[in-house]
Design a protein around this motif. Structure first.
Motif, short mmCIF file in Angstrom:
data_model
loop_
_atom_site.label_atom_id
_atom_site.label_comp_id
_atom_site.label_asym_id
_atom_site.label_seq_id
_atom_site.Cartn_x
_atom_site.Cartn_y
_atom_site.Cartn_z
N ALA A 1 -14.55 -28.77 46.85
CA ALA A 1 -15.65 -27.91 47.31
C ALA A 1 -15.22 -26.69 48.14
O ALA A 1 -16.07 -26.06 48.76
CB ALA A 1 -16.71 -28.72 48.07
N THR A 2 -13.94 -26.33 48.13
CA THR A 2 -13.60 -25.06 48.80
C THR A 2 -14.20 -23.87 48.04
O THR A 2 -14.55 -22.86 48.65
CB THR A 2 -12.08 -24.87 48.96
N GLY A 3 -14.33 -24.01 46.72
CA GLY A 3 -15.01 -22.95 45.96
C GLY A 3 -16.47 -22.86 46.36
O GLY A 3 -17.00 -21.77 46.61
N CYS A 4 -17.13 -24.02 46.47
CA CYS A 4 -18.53 -24.05 46.92
C CYS A 4 -18.65 -23.43 48.32
O CYS A 4 -19.62 -22.73 48.62
CB CYS A 4 -19.04 -25.49 46.98
N ALA A 5 -17.65 -23.71 49.15
CA ALA A 5 -17.69 -23.20 50.53
C ALA A 5 -17.52 -21.68 50.57
O ALA A 5 -18.22 -20.99 51.33
CB ALA A 5 -16.60 -23.88 51.37
N VAL A 6 -16.62 -21.15 49.76
CA VAL A 6 -16.45 -19.69 49.78
C VAL A 6 -17.71 -19.01 49.22
O VAL A 6 -18.10 -17.93 49.68
CB VAL A 6 -15.14 -19.23 49.09
N THR A 7 -18.39 -19.66 48.28
CA THR A 7 -19.65 -19.08 47.77
C THR A 7 -20.70 -19.05 48.89
O THR A 7 -21.47 -18.09 49.02
CB THR A 7 -20.19 -19.83 46.55
N VAL B 1 -14.54 -14.10 40.57
CA VAL B 1 -13.77 -15.19 39.97
C VAL B 1 -12.71 -15.61 40.98
O VAL B 1 -11.85 -14.80 41.34
CB VAL B 1 -13.05 -14.72 38.68
N SER B 2 -12.76 -16.85 41.44
CA SER B 2 -11.77 -17.31 42.42
C SER B 2 -10.51 -17.78 41.73
O SER B 2 -10.52 -18.18 40.57
CB SER B 2 -12.36 -18.43 43.26
N GLY B 3 -9.42 -17.72 42.47
CA GLY B 3 -8.12 -18.18 41.94
C GLY B 3 -7.02 -17.66 42.84
O GLY B 3 -7.26 -17.27 43.98
N ALA B 4 -5.77 -17.66 42.32
CA ALA B 4 -4.65 -17.15 43.11
C ALA B 4 -4.95 -15.71 43.54
O ALA B 4 -4.67 -15.31 44.67
CB ALA B 4 -3.38 -17.20 42.27
N VAL B 5 -5.52 -14.95 42.62
CA VAL B 5 -6.11 -13.64 42.97
C VAL B 5 -7.61 -13.76 42.70
O VAL B 5 -8.01 -14.11 41.60
CB VAL B 5 -5.54 -12.50 42.10
N ASP B 6 -8.41 -13.52 43.71
CA ASP B 6 -9.86 -13.53 43.50
C ASP B 6 -10.25 -12.16 42.95
O ASP B 6 -9.89 -11.13 43.51
CB ASP B 6 -10.59 -13.76 44.84
N ILE B 7 -10.98 -12.19 41.86
CA ILE B 7 -11.40 -10.93 41.22
C ILE B 7 -12.87 -10.70 41.55
O ILE B 7 -13.70 -11.59 41.33
CB ILE B 7 -11.28 -11.04 39.68
N VAL C 1 -11.68 -13.16 54.23
CA VAL C 1 -11.80 -13.96 55.46
C VAL C 1 -11.49 -15.44 55.16
O VAL C 1 -10.72 -16.09 55.87
CB VAL C 1 -13.22 -13.81 56.07
N PHE C 2 -12.06 -15.96 54.08
CA PHE C 2 -11.83 -17.37 53.74
C PHE C 2 -10.36 -17.60 53.40
O PHE C 2 -9.74 -18.59 53.83
CB PHE C 2 -12.73 -17.75 52.55
N GLY C 3 -9.78 -16.69 52.62
CA GLY C 3 -8.37 -16.83 52.23
C GLY C 3 -7.44 -16.75 53.42
O GLY C 3 -6.47 -17.52 53.53
N GLY D 1 -14.16 -29.96 33.23
CA GLY D 1 -14.83 -30.50 34.41
C GLY D 1 -15.00 -29.43 35.45
O GLY D 1 -15.13 -28.26 35.11
N VAL D 2 -14.99 -29.82 36.73
CA VAL D 2 -15.29 -28.84 37.77
C VAL D 2 -14.08 -27.99 38.14
O VAL D 2 -14.22 -26.97 38.78
CB VAL D 2 -15.87 -29.51 39.04
N ASP D 3 -12.86 -28.42 37.79
CA ASP D 3 -11.68 -27.62 38.11
C ASP D 3 -11.42 -26.62 37.00
O ASP D 3 -11.79 -26.84 35.85
CB ASP D 3 -10.45 -28.52 38.31
N LEU E 1 -5.69 -24.96 48.81
CA LEU E 1 -7.17 -24.93 48.86
C LEU E 1 -7.78 -25.63 47.65
O LEU E 1 -8.88 -26.16 47.71
CB LEU E 1 -7.67 -23.49 48.95
N GLN E 2 -7.03 -25.63 46.54
CA GLN E 2 -7.54 -26.30 45.33
C GLN E 2 -7.50 -27.82 45.44
O GLN E 2 -8.10 -28.52 44.62
CB GLN E 2 -6.69 -25.90 44.12
N LYS E 3 -6.77 -28.33 46.42
CA LYS E 3 -6.63 -29.79 46.60
C LYS E 3 -7.68 -30.35 47.55
O LYS E 3 -7.65 -31.52 47.91
CB LYS E 3 -5.22 -30.13 47.12
#
Ligand SMILES: Nc1ncnc2c1ncn2[C@@H]1O[C@H](COP(=O)(O)OP(=O)(O)OP(=O)(O)O)[C@@H](O)[C@H]1O
Ligand SMILES: Cc1ncsc1CCO
Ligand SMILES: [Mg+2]
Length: 285
Positions: A206-212, A178-184, A236-238, A151-153, A201-203
């Motif tokens: 759309a925080t991923g959509c927002a950082v994009t 690639v987002s995650g605990a460490v963004d690559i 900045v987002f992190g 799914g989306v997660d 932030l994973q809870k």
């Protein structure tokens, strides 16, 4: 340096780079066209407003010829994709590319269906300046993983997708994040990890959509340095997530404090909190 070898970045440069990107975004009233999913529209618009940019959620094919030429960057997100939205995404991306405007792709749940994967592959042909997904999405897109995602997660760690991200960056010619605990973040022979952020932030959806979306604004001020802009946007987002978490009681209040922290983030906090590495554990850079 040998061909194909990853460059070591001087980490001390990243604080001033991120601050100068954020300051420029705040100063410039950037117009960002967002063709994004229904779930994310509110958080994406508020994230952009909090840093002084102007979001515009225009997605009709009929409006693209008039409107897209005036935007500073385009953001395409396939989260709630349907066949009637794809032509607008393609037309806007095609026009942005033709006009030399940066555009950013969020391939939400890229591996969830054949339709979605094909749509993302078609969009990739239009040369996004930056592609930002979670590990499962980047793995699916780079076709390193043929198994459908759930799914989306993300069901993978961002580190799992480092090689896939490098391949996708080489194939697409763009920046891949690639987002995650460490963004690559990678492009060509460059690769860095951003360690800012909090797991909560994973809870929030759309925080991923927002950082994009934030990446789209940062790339708009510096299209020729999309790698630096993307690293800056993630940090900045992190950092805003970390500062928001200090006041939050859970996901709902983090969402509010995240936006407030983005709005108020100052140079001292940014420079003291930014956490970027160039050598990733298990990956010989
Ligand atoms: N374990 C973690 N620790 C710290 N920050 C994290 C962690 N996981 C994700 N983040 C941060 O959360 C934000 C969203 O990333 P995530 O990987 O959850 O996106 P996503 O799966 O695309 O989310 P969505 O589809 O809901 O928009 C990014 O800024 C990322 O840096
Ligand atoms: C939950 C969800 N479903 C489609 S898009 C979206 C928002 C996170 O990407
Ligand atoms: Mg996502």
């Amino acid at each position: 340096m040998m061909d194909g070898e990853t460059i070591k970045e001087p980490p001390q440069e990243w604080g001033p780079t991120a601050w100068s990107h954020l300051s420029a975004v705040r100063d410039r009233s950037l117009l960002i066209q967002c063709i994004t999913n229904f779930v994310s529209m509110d958080l994406v618009a508020n994230t952009l407003l909090s840093v002084g940019a102007s979001p515009a959620m225009l997605h009709s094919t009929e409006e693209i010829p008039d409107f897209t030429p005036h935007v500073h960057a385009l953001y395409v997100n396939v989260g709630t994709l349907s066949s009637d939205w794809l032509p607008a995404m393609m037309a806007a991306a095609r026009l942005a590319t033709k006009l030399g405007k940066p555009w950013v792709l969020d391939p939400v749940a890229a591996g969830a269906s054949r339709f979605r994967l094909n749509a993302c592959l078609e969009l990739l042909q239009l040369k996004p300046t930056v592609i930002r997904g979670n590990a499962s999405e980047i793995l699916a897109l780079s076709q390193a993983s043929l198994a459908p995602t759930t799914g989306v997660d993300s069901s993978h760690e961002s580190m799992d997708a480092v090689e896939a991200a490098k391949c996708l960056a080489q194939a697409s010619g763009g920046v891949v994040a690639v987002s995650g605990a460490v963004d690559i973040i990678t492009q060509g022979n460059r690769l860095v990890g951003v360690h800012n952020g909090v797991p909560m932030l994973q809870k929030i959806t759309a925080t991923g959509c927002a950082v994009t979306a934030l990446i789209a604004a940062f790339v708009a001020v510096d299209p020729l340095h999309a790698f630096e802009a993307t690293v800056s946007a993630f940090s900045v987002f992190g950092i805003a997530g970390e500062m928001g978490m200090e006041q939050a009681k859970g996901p709902a209040s983090l969402r509010m404090h995240l936006i407030d922290s983005l709005y108020g983030l100052d140079q001292v906090a940014l420079l003291s909190r930014i956490n970027i590495t160039t050598a990733l554990p298990g990956h010989d850079t």
